[in-house]
Design a protein around this motif. Structure first.
Motif, short mmCIF file in Angstrom:
data_model
loop_
_atom_site.label_atom_id
_atom_site.label_comp_id
_atom_site.label_asym_id
_atom_site.label_seq_id
_atom_site.Cartn_x
_atom_site.Cartn_y
_atom_site.Cartn_z
N ARG A 86 -5.33 -7.83 1.68
CA ARG A 86 -5.82 -6.85 2.66
C ARG A 86 -7.29 -6.58 2.39
O ARG A 86 -7.79 -6.79 1.28
CB ARG A 86 -5.02 -5.55 2.53
N CYS A 87 -7.99 -6.11 3.40
CA CYS A 87 -9.43 -5.90 3.28
C CYS A 87 -9.81 -4.50 3.74
O CYS A 87 -9.09 -3.86 4.52
CB CYS A 87 -10.19 -6.94 4.09
N ALA A 88 -10.95 -4.05 3.27
CA ALA A 88 -11.48 -2.74 3.64
C ALA A 88 -12.99 -2.76 3.57
O ALA A 88 -13.58 -3.56 2.83
CB ALA A 88 -10.92 -1.65 2.71
N THR A 96 -17.66 -5.34 1.79
CA THR A 96 -16.29 -5.64 2.20
C THR A 96 -15.48 -6.04 0.97
O THR A 96 -15.89 -6.91 0.19
CB THR A 96 -16.26 -6.75 3.26
N ASP A 104 0.83 -1.20 0.00
CA ASP A 104 0.00 0.00 0.00
C ASP A 104 0.87 1.25 0.00
O ASP A 104 0.61 2.23 -0.71
CB ASP A 104 -0.91 0.02 1.24
N LEU A 118 -9.91 4.03 0.96
CA LEU A 118 -10.23 2.82 1.70
C LEU A 118 -9.17 2.59 2.78
O LEU A 118 -7.98 2.75 2.53
CB LEU A 118 -10.29 1.62 0.76
N ALA A 119 -9.61 2.19 3.97
CA ALA A 119 -8.70 1.89 5.07
C ALA A 119 -8.41 0.39 5.05
O ALA A 119 -9.22 -0.42 5.52
CB ALA A 119 -9.33 2.31 6.40
N TRP A 120 -7.27 0.01 4.50
CA TRP A 120 -6.95 -1.40 4.34
C TRP A 120 -6.49 -1.99 5.66
O TRP A 120 -5.66 -1.42 6.37
CB TRP A 120 -5.87 -1.58 3.27
N THR A 121 -7.05 -3.15 6.01
CA THR A 121 -6.84 -3.79 7.31
C THR A 121 -6.61 -5.28 7.11
O THR A 121 -6.63 -5.79 5.99
CB THR A 121 -8.08 -3.59 8.20
#
Length: 507
Positions: free
Chosen positions: A60-62, A81, A33, A42-45
């Motif tokens: 990664r997911c957001a 998601t 990222d 998007l806040a990738w987590t």
């Protein structure tokens, strides 16, 4: 239940189970990222964990908010998601390849992790691989109709008539199903449609900060991709539609169920040749010509006198259980032994195999998948409601195509659906850029070649098609056909379609 689920089995449901229950955990941006330096909003987590193979550590997911009702874009929102595996070579990056899941109602969050094992390096170098759970599914805002446990039995996944051809049981189940969805589905269930999935996809594109997006849609995902390429044509880059649905806007989901009638007729001879091959340890007959009558005779015999099958659901091997196993086995050559062994057990030559039973923890996922599938099929288009018409169609189809025994034209919950479609189905047209490539097996049990030809005709000069002399469902990087894979890979890497449609030989 009465929904044509193309790939869901008890085992598959178990693999999906924790997707519904998973949560996103905030974490720092990954190195990938940071390298890209893009501000995509998007806040990738970390991604939700689930049983089965772990997702790729690079995935990664957001969470993305999308309108419940696109007529009220600032009103109530629901969560979509999204997942991503960024290319490791940003200098070669062409853009985003969005993977559109099938079903309808399948989850897609871990599709990038599967694709990164499946796709050739030159594609992975050029695209961020992006997946998503559609609205109503899995880690996105989920839905359920709260069906009775008994209505989740695998033999009810499709509307098989009774042994005598009666559809009374199917009518009763369709009513129960529709009533349960009316009681328990809520506004999210009513919002699910292919047009809204296309709108959600475009929200994903915008959130990713992309002017145009490429996509790879398989099975129902081919139809969702075609609708996206129609509604948002100027926002598309390279569109690959794989194992293609008939887009007839007057029928849509009714065609998808009916397609099994033609698909089984196209595909069963492949199984017959395999099942009669000398040296096959699961051989059921001496010649391919003997396999079809042997199967039909065995199914009829099991209609009359089912075999006890302790632990199975239902706890017997009856004709419709055998027919359901046949349908599942025709999706891939690797599943042929499952049907052959069940036939050998029915013929008394082998013991019955251990039954495939849905574990308790998988039931919420099955409820979710089934509800989302029904909502798409029933919200996209109105279905006939006359029981007598269904009974007449079933009787004619049983005579014409005994392998499927009238199931493809039988009644669905959509006949008694409590909600009218919010808008007409999207008509796929030839208006837009010439950037669509269809990939199709000649003998696909779920999405027959005839339907793919209709999708190609609807797109006109927008599309080219590569046809592979192969059986089963899924084409690109799925059945080892070097010719078909090379055509699709070249299109994704270069953006150049073939000048004409391509036919690839077997192998």
């Amino acid at each position: 239940m009465s929904i044509p689920q193309r790939t869901l089995t008890a085992a598959a449901a178990a693999v999906l189970a924790a997707t519904v229950l998973g949560t996103l955990t905030a974490a720092p941006a990954s190195a990938a990222d940071q390298r890209h330096g893009r501000h995509d909003g998007l806040a990738w987590t970390d991604c939700p964990s689930k049983p089965g193979p772990p997702h790729d550590p690079a995935q990664r997911c957001a969470a993305l908010a999308v309108p419940l009702d696109y007529q009220d874009p600032d009103g109530e929102q629901l969560t979509l998601t999204v997942s991503r595996i960024a290319t490791a070579k940003p200098g070669l990056r062409q853009g985003v390849l969005l993977i559109i899941p099938g079903g309808p109602g399948e989850d897609g969050l871990d599709r990038p992790s599967r694709a990164v094992q499946q796709l050739p390096q030159e594609v992975k170098d050029r695209f961020d691989l992006v997946g998503f759970d559609p609205r109503g599914v899995g880690a996105s805002t989920p839905v359920s109709c709260g069906l009775d446990h008994d209505d989740l039995a695998p033999v009810r996944l499709r509307p098989w008539p009774a042994p005598d051809g009666s559809i009374d049981g199917n009518l009763a189940l369709a009513h129960r199903f529709a009533d349960a969805c009316a009681r328990n589905g809520g506004p999210v269930l009513r919002s699910i449609s292919t047009a809204n999935e296309a709108r959600d996809i475009d929200r994903v594109r915008r959130a990713l900060g992309e002017r145009r997006i490429s996509a790879w849609g398989t099975s129902y995902g081919s139809y969702a991709g075609a609708v996206y390429a129609t509604m948002f044509a100027r926002n598309t880059d390279r569109i690959v539609l794989d194992s293609n649905d008939d887009p007839d806007p007057s029928k849509v989901g009714r065609n998808w169920l009916a397609a099994y009638g033609q698909g089984v007729e196209d595909r069963f001879p492949d199984f017959a040749r395999w099942a009669a091959a000398p040296g096959n340890p699961d051989r059921v007959a001496d010649t391919p010509e003997e396999v079809r009558p042997l199967f039909l005779d065995l199914a009829a015999r099991l209609d009359r006198a089912p075999l006890p099958w302790p632990g199975a659901d239902p706890a017997e091997l009856n004709g419709n259980v055998l027919r359901g196993a046949m349908l599942q086995s025709l999706y891939a050559d690797a599943r042929f032994p499952d049907l052959a062994r069940l036939m050998l057990a029915g013929l008394g030559r082998r013991p019955l195999p251990a039954p495939d039973v849905m574990p308790p923890q998988a039931e919420p996922v099955a409820q979710n998948h089934i509800a989302a599938s029904a909502a798409t099929l029933c919200n996209d288009v109105s279905w006939p409601a006359d029981p007598a018409a269904y009974a007449k169609d079933v009787a004619a189809d049983r005579a014409a195509r005994p392998l499927t025994a009238g199931m493809p034209v039988n009644v669905m919950p959509c006949a008694f659906w409590p909600f009218a479609p919010a808008e007409p189905p999207v008509r796929v047209t030839d208006r837009g850029p010439a950037n669509v490539l269809l990939a199709q097996n000649l003998r696909d049990v779920a999405t027959p070649y005839t339907g793919a030809r209709r999708l190609a005709a609807a797109f006109g000069e927008r599309a080219r098609m590569v046809t592979v002399d192969s059986g089963g469902h899924d084409v690109y990087r799925a059945n080892g056909n070097a010719c078909g894979d090379a055509v699709v890979t070249d299109f994704l890497v270069t953006g150049r379609r073939p000048a004409e449609d391509v036919s690839c030989p077997a192998g």
